[in-house]
Design a protein around this motif. Structure first.
Motif, short mmCIF file in Angstrom:
data_model
loop_
_atom_site.label_atom_id
_atom_site.label_comp_id
_atom_site.label_asym_id
_atom_site.label_seq_id
_atom_site.Cartn_x
_atom_site.Cartn_y
_atom_site.Cartn_z
N LYS A 114 1.32 -0.92 -0.35
CA LYS A 114 0.12 -0.26 -0.02
C LYS A 114 1.00 1.19 -0.11
CE LYS A 114 -3.69 2.23 2.34
NZ LYS A 114 -4.20 2.27 3.65
N ALA A 115 0.48 2.64 -1.10
CA ALA A 115 1.23 2.88 -1.21
C ALA A 115 1.39 4.11 -0.47
CB ALA A 115 1.39 3.79 -2.31
N LEU A 116 2.38 4.98 0.65
CA LEU A 116 2.28 5.52 1.43
C LEU A 116 2.12 7.37 1.07
CD1 LEU A 116 5.30 4.81 3.52
CD2 LEU A 116 2.86 4.36 4.33
N THR A 117 1.16 8.23 1.79
CA THR A 117 1.07 9.61 0.98
C THR A 117 1.71 9.29 1.58
OG1 THR A 117 -0.14 9.71 3.70
CG2 THR A 117 -1.49 8.90 2.24
N ALA A 118 2.32 11.47 1.03
CA ALA A 118 3.46 12.35 2.07
C ALA A 118 3.70 12.04 3.18
CB ALA A 118 3.08 13.72 0.94
N GLU A 119 2.00 12.51 3.87
CA GLU A 119 2.47 13.12 5.38
C GLU A 119 2.58 11.70 5.97
OE1 GLU A 119 -0.53 14.36 8.79
OE2 GLU A 119 -0.71 14.09 6.62
N GLU A 120 2.73 10.76 5.44
CA GLU A 120 2.87 9.24 6.74
C GLU A 120 4.41 9.17 5.97
OE1 GLU A 120 -0.17 6.72 4.48
OE2 GLU A 120 -1.28 6.29 6.39
N GLU A 121 4.92 9.37 4.52
CA GLU A 121 6.51 9.52 4.36
C GLU A 121 6.94 9.76 5.85
OE1 GLU A 121 9.01 7.69 2.87
OE2 GLU A 121 8.07 6.63 3.40
N ALA A 122 6.83 11.53 5.41
CA ALA A 122 6.94 12.24 6.06
C ALA A 122 7.60 11.94 7.53
CB ALA A 122 6.42 13.84 5.96
N ARG A 123 5.91 11.58 7.69
CA ARG A 123 6.61 10.78 9.63
C ARG A 123 6.83 9.99 10.25
NH1 ARG A 123 1.36 10.70 9.84
NH2 ARG A 123 0.92 8.79 9.64
N ARG A 124 6.91 8.40 8.65
CA ARG A 124 7.86 7.74 8.71
C ARG A 124 10.04 8.58 8.98
NH1 ARG A 124 11.50 4.10 6.69
NH2 ARG A 124 11.22 5.81 4.44
N ARG A 125 10.32 9.82 7.76
CA ARG A 125 10.76 9.37 7.87
C ARG A 125 12.18 10.38 8.79
NH1 ARG A 125 12.73 12.00 2.25
NH2 ARG A 125 14.55 11.61 3.31
N GLU A 126 11.39 11.03 9.31
CA GLU A 126 10.83 12.07 10.74
C GLU A 126 11.00 11.02 12.02
OE1 GLU A 126 13.02 15.42 12.62
OE2 GLU A 126 12.11 15.04 10.82
N GLU A 127 10.94 10.26 12.37
CA GLU A 127 10.91 9.58 12.98
C GLU A 127 12.26 8.79 13.07
OE1 GLU A 127 7.34 6.29 12.77
OE2 GLU A 127 6.21 7.84 13.95
N LEU A 128 12.64 7.91 11.99
CA LEU A 128 13.85 7.01 11.30
C LEU A 128 14.88 8.08 11.80
CD1 LEU A 128 15.10 5.11 10.31
CD2 LEU A 128 15.24 6.26 8.24
#
Length: 297
Positions: free
Chosen positions: A1-15
């Protein structure tokens, strides 16, 4: 399932936050190691250090102290005397053979045993996981308790083979006679290199979404091409980490899996941050990788 831009940004920030936390804890561990290099360290401080360092950090401490001609056990203020040149010692009291490689870093059998006992109590879990664990209960060896002459060598008649270098766990189950010829020394040097690289790579491959299984065969094949001496296999942990990352980039030339893993934005960000911690600019690192590559022609 493709991540939304907001989810991707949050995931990258968590990383990024997890990476920052990891690097801060590793920085603190290095500062603790520096404190442990003082002439002598209070027992209470040594006990408290166990929750802030890894067994590898402590091994570095022992090695650095011995290089400075200090007893490897941090609470001991003694200087090292004449260091034996041989690797093995035969005890006339016990009729046993001991590997004294580590023992030579200490002023006495007691300090060696006390240091090993402390090292075994240091948690093996990564530093950034320990906030969810109870602090370790550390007990130091008391003065007067019996020491140790070194690591006992269990002799057998089997000879050291190439596979022992690449599968050290298997060879530990069936220890071999000490070897002295040049070929045997080269195998031992390869084994040390593989163990050091593997130790570093275990901490690196996770953020790159790789496993040790993905790289072990190619890494062993690469190490076989190296020319070793008793000097070019001696490095500090940051240097081994840099070597490990350089070799990963070399493996990408023959492994599509590694090549694709290194291309992801998360991997690029992680490795760039790691290089900054090691004091390298991106171009400096790329130049270093290029040195190991064969000319295009």
């Amino acid at each position: 399932k493709a991540l939304t831009a907001e989810e991707e940004a949050r995931r990258r920030e968590e990383l990024k936050e997890k990476l920052r936390e990891k690097l801060e804890l590793e920085k603190r561990a290095l500062k603790v190691v520096e404190r442990l290099l003082d002439d002598s360290v209070a027992e209470d401080f040594l006990v408290d250090c166990a929750k802030m360092i890894t067994p590898a950090n402590y091994k570095d401490t022992v090695e650095e102290r011995s290089i400075a001609k200090l007893c490897g056990y941090p609470v001991c203020p003694n200087k090292l005397g004449k260091i034996p040149s041989q690797q093995y010692k035969i005890s006339t009291k016990t009729n046993k053979v001991y590997d004294i490689t580590e023992r030579k870093c200490f002023c006495s059998n007691f300090c060696y045993k006390a240091s090993k006992a402390f090292e075994l109590q240091i948690p093996k879990t990564p530093l950034w996981v320990r906030q969810h664990e109870s602090p370790p209960q550390i007990k130091l060896l008391k003065q007067g308790e019996r020491g140790s002459s070194g690591e006992e060598v269990m002799l057998s008649e089997r000879c050291l083979k190439e596979e022992d270098v690449e599968n050290p766990v298997e060879s530990i189950k069936d220890p071999v006679l000490p070897l002295v010829d040049s070929h045997a020394q080269n195998l031992i040097q390869k084994r040390i290199t593989v163990e050091k690289l593997s130790s570093c790579l275990r901490n690196i491959v996770g953020p790159l979404h790789l496993t040790m299984i993905d790289i072990t065969t190619d890494l062993n094949n690469l190490v076989r091409t190296f020319r070793f001496t008793n000097k070019n296999i001696i490095h500090k942990t940051p240097e081994w980490t840099l070597i490990a990352v350089v070799l990963l980039h070399l493996l990408s030339e023959v492994s599509p899996l590694v090549r694709e893993a290194l291309k992801t934005s998360a991997s690029v960000e992680y490795l760039n941050t790691l290089m900054v911690e090691l004091g390298l600019q991106e171009q400096d690192f790329l130049n270093l990788v290029q040195l190991f590559k064969s000319p295009a022609h």
